[in-house]
Scaffold this motif. Sequence first.
Motif, PDB file in Angstrom:
ATOM      1  N   GLY A 178       0.781  -1.240   0.000  1.00  0.00           N
ATOM      2  CA  GLY A 178       0.000   0.000   0.000  1.00  0.00           C
ATOM      3  C   GLY A 178       0.807   1.280   0.000  1.00  0.00           C
ATOM      4  O   GLY A 178       0.476   2.224   0.709  1.00  0.00           O
ATOM      5  N   GLU A 206       1.694   4.632  -1.565  1.00  0.00           N
ATOM      6  CA  GLU A 206       1.204   5.640  -2.495  1.00  0.00           C
ATOM      7  C   GLU A 206       1.133   6.971  -1.765  1.00  0.00           C
ATOM      8  O   GLU A 206       1.055   7.000  -0.550  1.00  0.00           O
ATOM      9  CB  GLU A 206      -0.169   5.257  -3.070  1.00  0.00           C
ATOM     10  CG  GLU A 206      -1.230   4.895  -2.040  1.00  0.00           C
ATOM     11  CD  GLU A 206      -1.984   6.075  -1.462  1.00  0.00           C
ATOM     12  OE1 GLU A 206      -1.957   7.172  -2.049  1.00  0.00           O
ATOM     13  OE2 GLU A 206      -2.596   5.906  -0.408  1.00  0.00           O
ATOM     14  N   THR A 222      -3.326   9.601  -1.525  1.00  0.00           N
ATOM     15  CA  THR A 222      -4.194   9.934  -0.399  1.00  0.00           C
ATOM     16  C   THR A 222      -3.667  11.153   0.344  1.00  0.00           C
ATOM     17  O   THR A 222      -4.400  12.122   0.569  1.00  0.00           O
ATOM     18  CB  THR A 222      -4.313   8.740   0.569  1.00  0.00           C
ATOM     19  OG1 THR A 222      -4.746   7.590  -0.153  1.00  0.00           O
ATOM     20  CG2 THR A 222      -5.287   9.039   1.681  1.00  0.00           C
ATOM     21  N   VAL A 270      -8.194   8.174   5.412  1.00  0.00           N
ATOM     22  CA  VAL A 270      -7.486   6.993   4.923  1.00  0.00           C
ATOM     23  C   VAL A 270      -8.155   5.711   5.419  1.00  0.00           C
ATOM     24  O   VAL A 270      -8.271   4.735   4.671  1.00  0.00           O
ATOM     25  CB  VAL A 270      -5.980   7.031   5.255  1.00  0.00           C
ATOM     26  CG1 VAL A 270      -5.687   6.696   6.693  1.00  0.00           C
ATOM     27  CG2 VAL A 270      -5.212   6.097   4.352  1.00  0.00           C
ATOM     28  N   ASN A 294     -10.070   2.982   2.855  1.00  0.00           N
ATOM     29  CA  ASN A 294      -9.688   1.577   2.842  1.00  0.00           C
ATOM     30  C   ASN A 294     -10.830   0.650   3.253  1.00  0.00           C
ATOM     31  O   ASN A 294     -10.970  -0.435   2.700  1.00  0.00           O
ATOM     32  CB  ASN A 294      -8.437   1.356   3.700  1.00  0.00           C
ATOM     33  CG  ASN A 294      -7.186   1.702   2.929  1.00  0.00           C
ATOM     34  OD1 ASN A 294      -6.721   0.920   2.108  1.00  0.00           O
ATOM     35  ND2 ASN A 294      -6.652   2.890   3.164  1.00  0.00           N
ATOM     36  N   TYR A 300      -2.661  -4.990   0.912  1.00  0.00           N
ATOM     37  CA  TYR A 300      -2.521  -3.614   0.427  1.00  0.00           C
ATOM     38  C   TYR A 300      -3.159  -2.634   1.415  1.00  0.00           C
ATOM     39  O   TYR A 300      -2.551  -1.622   1.781  1.00  0.00           O
ATOM     40  CB  TYR A 300      -3.171  -3.463  -0.951  1.00  0.00           C
ATOM     41  CG  TYR A 300      -3.067  -2.061  -1.482  1.00  0.00           C
ATOM     42  CD1 TYR A 300      -2.003  -1.686  -2.281  1.00  0.00           C
ATOM     43  CD2 TYR A 300      -4.028  -1.098  -1.167  1.00  0.00           C
ATOM     44  CE1 TYR A 300      -1.886  -0.384  -2.757  1.00  0.00           C
ATOM     45  CE2 TYR A 300      -3.916   0.206  -1.632  1.00  0.00           C
ATOM     46  CZ  TYR A 300      -2.853   0.551  -2.427  1.00  0.00           C
ATOM     47  OH  TYR A 300      -2.744   1.835  -2.879  1.00  0.00           O
ATOM     48  N   THR A 330      -1.209  -2.254   4.845  1.00  0.00           N
ATOM     49  CA  THR A 330       0.027  -1.484   4.688  1.00  0.00           C
ATOM     50  C   THR A 330      -0.271  -0.044   4.289  1.00  0.00           C
ATOM     51  O   THR A 330       0.423   0.880   4.726  1.00  0.00           O
ATOM     52  CB  THR A 330       0.981  -2.137   3.663  1.00  0.00           C
ATOM     53  OG1 THR A 330       0.300  -2.316   2.420  1.00  0.00           O
ATOM     54  CG2 THR A 330       1.498  -3.470   4.180  1.00  0.00           C
ATOM     55  N   ASN A 331      -1.330   0.169   3.509  1.00  0.00           N
ATOM     56  CA  ASN A 331      -1.696   1.527   3.118  1.00  0.00           C
ATOM     57  C   ASN A 331      -2.132   2.359   4.314  1.00  0.00           C
ATOM     58  O   ASN A 331      -1.713   3.508   4.468  1.00  0.00           O
ATOM     59  CB  ASN A 331      -2.801   1.492   2.052  1.00  0.00           C
ATOM     60  CG  ASN A 331      -3.146   2.867   1.551  1.00  0.00           C
ATOM     61  OD1 ASN A 331      -4.099   3.480   2.013  1.00  0.00           O
ATOM     62  ND2 ASN A 331      -2.353   3.359   0.621  1.00  0.00           N
ATOM     63  N   ASN A 372       0.077   5.524   5.622  1.00  0.00           N
ATOM     64  CA  ASN A 372      -0.558   6.846   5.609  1.00  0.00           C
ATOM     65  C   ASN A 372      -0.726   7.424   7.009  1.00  0.00           C
ATOM     66  O   ASN A 372      -0.570   8.636   7.202  1.00  0.00           O
ATOM     67  CB  ASN A 372      -1.896   6.798   4.868  1.00  0.00           C
ATOM     68  CG  ASN A 372      -1.718   7.032   3.393  1.00  0.00           C
ATOM     69  OD1 ASN A 372      -1.416   8.141   2.960  1.00  0.00           O
ATOM     70  ND2 ASN A 372      -1.895   5.980   2.606  1.00  0.00           N
TER      71      ASN A 372
END
Length: 167
Positions: A47, A49, A52, A119, A123, A144, A147-148, A152
């Motif tokens: 995750g 990125e 976000t 966030v 999700n 994903y 971990t995202n 975040n």
Amino acid sequence: LNTYIFVIGIVLFVVLALTNLLAIALLLAIAFILSFFIQRFGLRMIGIELVTFVSVVAGFVYGPFVGIAIALVLIIFHLLVSGYFGIYFAWVIPEYPIAAYIASTMSSQSIVSVGILIVIGLNVINILLTAVAYRQNIGKYLLYAVTNVLLNVILFMAAGQIVVDIL
């Protein structure tokens, strides 16, 4: 296609830099580079990125119009460059402009609280929609999503207020 996307990203960066939005333009550049990195090294299942974070911060600081515009360009760029394709475009693409808009309505709150709330919300929605539309991929998506959220939350806690103060 990647060349066109890259050119659009450069044009957006230049426009933002010329309109005294250099700091957000730099965040966009970092997000674009990370998207290329994710695709290049096959890190899509983790995750990582910045869409976000940048979308929420842009909406929070600059308001709904700029936030929505930045979020829309950034998520489309990220999805295409990172190699994400499929029906989830139908819910993922609108989510980030909506997240930027929501952040713009919560600018009296702490960016850390707003970012973490958004966030987690994104999700949870994505887990539910993935379970419905791509039941066979839910295990991969859970990795994903976890971990995202973790990345975040750390990003908003460590850098959220600093970035808002700079912008």
